[in-house]
Design an enzyme around this catalytic site. Structure first.
Site, short mmCIF file in Angstrom:
data_model
loop_
_atom_site.label_atom_id
_atom_site.label_comp_id
_atom_site.label_asym_id
_atom_site.label_seq_id
_atom_site.Cartn_x
_atom_site.Cartn_y
_atom_site.Cartn_z
CB THR A 94 -0.95 0.00 1.20
OG1 THR A 94 -1.87 -1.10 1.08
CG2 THR A 94 -1.75 1.30 1.27
CD GLN A 97 -2.48 -11.92 -3.30
OE1 GLN A 97 -2.18 -13.10 -3.14
NE2 GLN A 97 -2.95 -11.17 -2.31
CB SER A 137 3.46 -7.20 0.43
OG SER A 137 3.19 -6.95 1.79
CB ALA A 138 7.41 -9.41 3.85
CG HIS A 139 1.45 -9.68 4.77
ND1 HIS A 139 0.13 -10.05 4.90
CD2 HIS A 139 1.45 -8.53 4.06
CE1 HIS A 139 -0.63 -9.17 4.28
NE2 HIS A 139 0.16 -8.24 3.76
CB THR A 184 15.20 4.33 11.92
OG1 THR A 184 15.76 5.57 12.36
CG2 THR A 184 16.09 3.18 12.35
CB CYS A 234 -7.15 -4.17 1.89
SG CYS A 234 -5.45 -4.75 2.10
#
Length: 347
Positions: free
Chosen positions: A71, A143, A163-165, A201, A290
């Site tokens: 996002t 995806q 995206s990692a998840h 950071t 989402c």
């Protein structure tokens, strides 16, 4: 009996490799921007993960800019650009584009001017895979990455969201991948981290988990894990089709993600099915995670030309590498039992 998780397109269980990398990163004290030994150790961890993600995504020679997820990556890539999109894109992309690209009943998007357009690699709800034209401005690979053989260097797009998840990494970390030299205006300004593209950071714990997950996901893909997933997805659909004559399987004849099945029983609301299956011990979804909690017809199915009765009755089942044949057979039995009761009430 234990619950069965069939909502991998929403998020995936954390991989053991990612968990181990994150735990190790917790002991890295330094700030990656510091020049002392502790800072350099933290910086090395970030750069190791950047290389892991780049290699796994086939993006050697490209820039990997870590973000909080797809996002944020979409905002970073699309803000200030006048790009065309379609009604089947994720909400995070649709928020930044004008919907002028046409979608046919098979879920295929027509792109006339790639340089001024966005196009997803694969849809999160239907699993339908698109053919990306050369010179495409931005693609959402969220995806597809980890489930399909994907190489950024060969996909034809200037920028990509990941995206990692979605592939066994932690939530809250992703990346915008862009061809070196691509102009990009920072949306988060400050210390100039991430090559001046995204200040703040770095989330070294999440970044370490992302790198390890990406590396492991590619190994799974090469080992044929997703071929087995596709086999189980097909078994699931065959079982449901045999017992539910009124159910529509969206994109069944199209090229799809190997794990995704989207189906609708007109009149039987998707959110009702999700709740009933939840009580029966199964996690599935009605559309994109989402957009969960919003009782509305699927914008994706509406864009494909389905009417309200179908678009509001669709659910998505998305499998993962740990899903078994027994899992999908248990689900099909439970779902068909609920479907039979629905038809009896509706008669």
């Amino acid at each position: 009996m234990s619950r069965i998780y069939l909502d991998h397109n929403a998020t995936t269980p954390l991989r053991a490799e990612a968990r181990a990398a994150m735990i190790a990163a917790m002991d890295v004290v330094g700030n990656p921007s510091s020049v002392h030994a502790e800072g350099r150790a933290a910086k090395a961890l970030v750069e190791k993960a950047r290389a892991q993600v780049a290699t796994a995504f086939g993006a050697d020679g490209a820039d990997v800019v870590f973000t909080s997820g797809s996002t944020e990556g979409a905002g970073l890539a699309l803000a200030g650009r006048d790009l065309a999109g379609s009604g089947v894109e994720h909400d995070a992309v649709r928020a930044w584009t004008h919907e002028s690209l046409s979608v046919n009943s098979a879920g295929r998007v027509s792109v006339l001017d790639p340089a001024s357009s966005t196009l997803q690699m694969a849809n999160s709800e239907t699993g339908i895979v698109q053919d990306l034209p050369e010179g495409l401005a931005v693609t959402d690979a969220t995806q597809a990455f980890g489930k399909l053989p994907v190489a950024f260097n060969w996909c034809g797009a200037q920028m990509a969201l990941i995206s990692a998840h979605k592939l066994g990494g932690p939530k809250g970390i992703g990346a915008l991948v862009l061809r070196r030299g691509t102009e990009l205006a920072a949306q988060i300004r400050g210390g100039g981290q991430e090559m001046g593209r995204r200040s703040g950071t770095e989330n070294i714990i999440g970044i370490a988990g992302f790198g390890a997950a990406a590396e492991a996901a590619v190994r799974d893909l090469a080992s044929g894990a997703w071929d087995r997933v596709e086999e189980f997805r097909n078994i699931l659909e065959e079982a449901l089709e045999a017992g539910a004559n009124e159910t529509i399987f969206v994109g069944k004849d199209a090229r799809r993600l190997p794990n995704t099945s989207c189906f609708a029983t007109p009149g039987w609301k998707g959110e009702t099915q999700v709740m009933q299956m939840d009580l029966a011990g199964f996690a599935i979804s009605a559309g994109s995670a989402c957009s969960s909690g919003k009782v509305r017809a699927s914008a994706v199915l509406t864009a494909m030309g389905y009417d309200e009765a179908v678009a509001s009755s669709a659910v998505r089942v998305s499998l993962g590498p740990e899903t078994t044949e027994q899992d999908v057979l248990r689900f099909s039995e439970a779902w068909l039992n609920k479907e039979k009761k629905y038809r009896a009430r509706a008669a």
